[in-house]
Design a protein around this motif. Sequence first.
Motif, PDB file in Angstrom:
ATOM      1  N   ARG A  44      48.897  92.370  60.641  1.00  0.00           N
ATOM      2  CA  ARG A  44      49.883  91.354  60.521  1.00  0.00           C
ATOM      3  C   ARG A  44      49.843  90.816  59.160  1.00  0.00           C
ATOM      4  N   ILE A  45      50.994  90.226  58.876  1.00  0.00           N
ATOM      5  CA  ILE A  45      51.033  89.459  57.911  1.00  0.00           C
ATOM      6  C   ILE A  45      51.577  87.769  58.214  1.00  0.00           C
ATOM      7  N   ALA A  46      50.942  86.907  57.924  1.00  0.00           N
ATOM      8  CA  ALA A  46      51.275  85.342  58.285  1.00  0.00           C
ATOM      9  C   ALA A  46      51.440  84.796  56.985  1.00  0.00           C
ATOM     10  N   LEU A  47      52.615  83.958  56.787  1.00  0.00           N
ATOM     11  CA  LEU A  47      53.147  83.106  55.738  1.00  0.00           C
ATOM     12  C   LEU A  47      53.492  81.745  56.260  1.00  0.00           C
ATOM     13  N   GLY A  48      53.108  80.764  55.527  1.00  0.00           N
ATOM     14  CA  GLY A  48      53.559  79.539  55.461  1.00  0.00           C
ATOM     15  C   GLY A  48      54.070  79.165  54.050  1.00  0.00           C
ATOM     16  N   LEU A  49      55.305  78.374  54.202  1.00  0.00           N
ATOM     17  CA  LEU A  49      55.795  77.883  53.021  1.00  0.00           C
ATOM     18  C   LEU A  49      56.270  76.397  52.943  1.00  0.00           C
ATOM     19  N   LYS A  50      56.035  75.742  51.656  1.00  0.00           N
ATOM     20  CA  LYS A  50      56.563  74.480  51.571  1.00  0.00           C
ATOM     21  C   LYS A  50      57.810  74.529  50.534  1.00  0.00           C
ATOM     22  N   VAL A  51      58.729  74.044  50.897  1.00  0.00           N
ATOM     23  CA  VAL A  51      59.900  74.067  49.768  1.00  0.00           C
ATOM     24  C   VAL A  51      60.871  72.662  49.984  1.00  0.00           C
ATOM     25  N   GLY A  52      61.471  72.235  48.895  1.00  0.00           N
ATOM     26  CA  GLY A  52      62.400  71.342  49.022  1.00  0.00           C
ATOM     27  C   GLY A  52      61.883  70.000  49.209  1.00  0.00           C
ATOM     28  N   THR A  53      62.163  69.225  50.182  1.00  0.00           N
ATOM     29  CA  THR A  53      61.913  67.788  50.411  1.00  0.00           C
ATOM     30  C   THR A  53      60.664  67.220  50.606  1.00  0.00           C
ATOM     31  N   PRO A  54      59.608  67.713  51.117  1.00  0.00           N
ATOM     32  CA  PRO A  54      59.607  69.127  51.539  1.00  0.00           C
ATOM     33  C   PRO A  54      59.674  69.281  52.933  1.00  0.00           C
ATOM     34  N   VAL A  55      59.946  70.522  53.410  1.00  0.00           N
ATOM     35  CA  VAL A  55      59.989  71.109  54.478  1.00  0.00           C
ATOM     36  C   VAL A  55      59.023  72.238  54.700  1.00  0.00           C
ATOM     37  N   TYR A  56      58.463  72.817  56.013  1.00  0.00           N
ATOM     38  CA  TYR A  56      57.512  73.819  55.938  1.00  0.00           C
ATOM     39  C   TYR A  56      58.329  74.954  56.719  1.00  0.00           C
ATOM     40  N   GLU A  57      58.243  76.316  56.218  1.00  0.00           N
ATOM     41  CA  GLU A  57      58.806  77.388  56.864  1.00  0.00           C
ATOM     42  C   GLU A  57      57.805  78.298  56.985  1.00  0.00           C
ATOM     43  N   HIS A  58      57.830  79.071  58.182  1.00  0.00           N
ATOM     44  CA  HIS A  58      56.957  80.242  58.756  1.00  0.00           C
ATOM     45  C   HIS A  58      57.207  81.594  58.923  1.00  0.00           C
ATOM     46  N   VAL A  59      56.438  82.521  58.888  1.00  0.00           N
ATOM     47  CA  VAL A  59      56.691  83.981  58.776  1.00  0.00           C
ATOM     48  C   VAL A  59      55.368  84.744  59.690  1.00  0.00           C
TER      49      VAL A  59
END
Length: 282
Positions: free
Chosen positions: A118-133
């Motif tokens: 599997r691949i797992a991913l966390g992103l920090k974007v914008g204001t910031p907020v945290y997005e996940h995959v």
Amino acid sequence: MPNAVGFVDNSTMLAHYKMLEKIRDFTSSNGWTVLRYDAVSANRELILQGPGLSGDQQIFIGFRTYQDVASDYYNLVVAGFTGYVAGNTFDTQPGAVLSGIPAHNQRIDYWLTLNGNRIALGLKVGTPVYEHVYAGYGLTRTLPSQYPYPLVIGGMLNGVPAVRFSDTGHSFPYRGTRSGQTANLRLRFNSGAWLQTDTWPWNAPVLAGTTQLRDTGANYPILPIILMDANGMYCELDGIFYISGFDNVTENTFIIAGINYVVLQDVGRNGFTDYIAMRLDA
């Protein structure tokens, strides 16, 4: 298998395009096969085949972009497939299920980890907020012949709607049906159906509801995230764990048995039940 922690920005291309390129480079250097990479179209595409932990599996997942300048959203999509047909579009690959991930055209900080499953991913974007995959196999307690393709796809949105990172309604996939947007966590079952499941421990009020776990002397227990419904337990996520938010902070790191973990929150939420710990595979 390794991990990558860093950021992309818009110095050479829009950041969500650069993030797709980063996923391509990282996966192809670490045992995954690139079946398609389109870096020309407005909606850029990446389709991958994973080898599984045995090295002889065929796990089909994909990522692509979608964006709208007028509405100021620049997003990614994660997808799961049951095969690959070169002549098919991304969205019409066999068994396709898609989930959007709000991203950014400027800077994206990322935590990216993989193994053969599997691949797992966390992103920090914008204001910031945290997005996940999460994209790939869950860990089952069955023989491969009993459950040959336990593919889990977890993004942030139900399909690919026009949702910006500033939206306050979207949630990480790990709550399962508790999120209120159940189609952002899907499990491929033997019947061919993409199931929308509950998850433990979010379905256990004594752990993640009316009460919550706390640390003991600054030591936090981490709990597996198990996909389940009224018919039983299906699998647990590989390298993603529930952790209490009590006196905890996103981007905290810790080590268990020589392996690094990072704590990430659910978008902008910071309650006791709004955090996961991601294993950074070494």
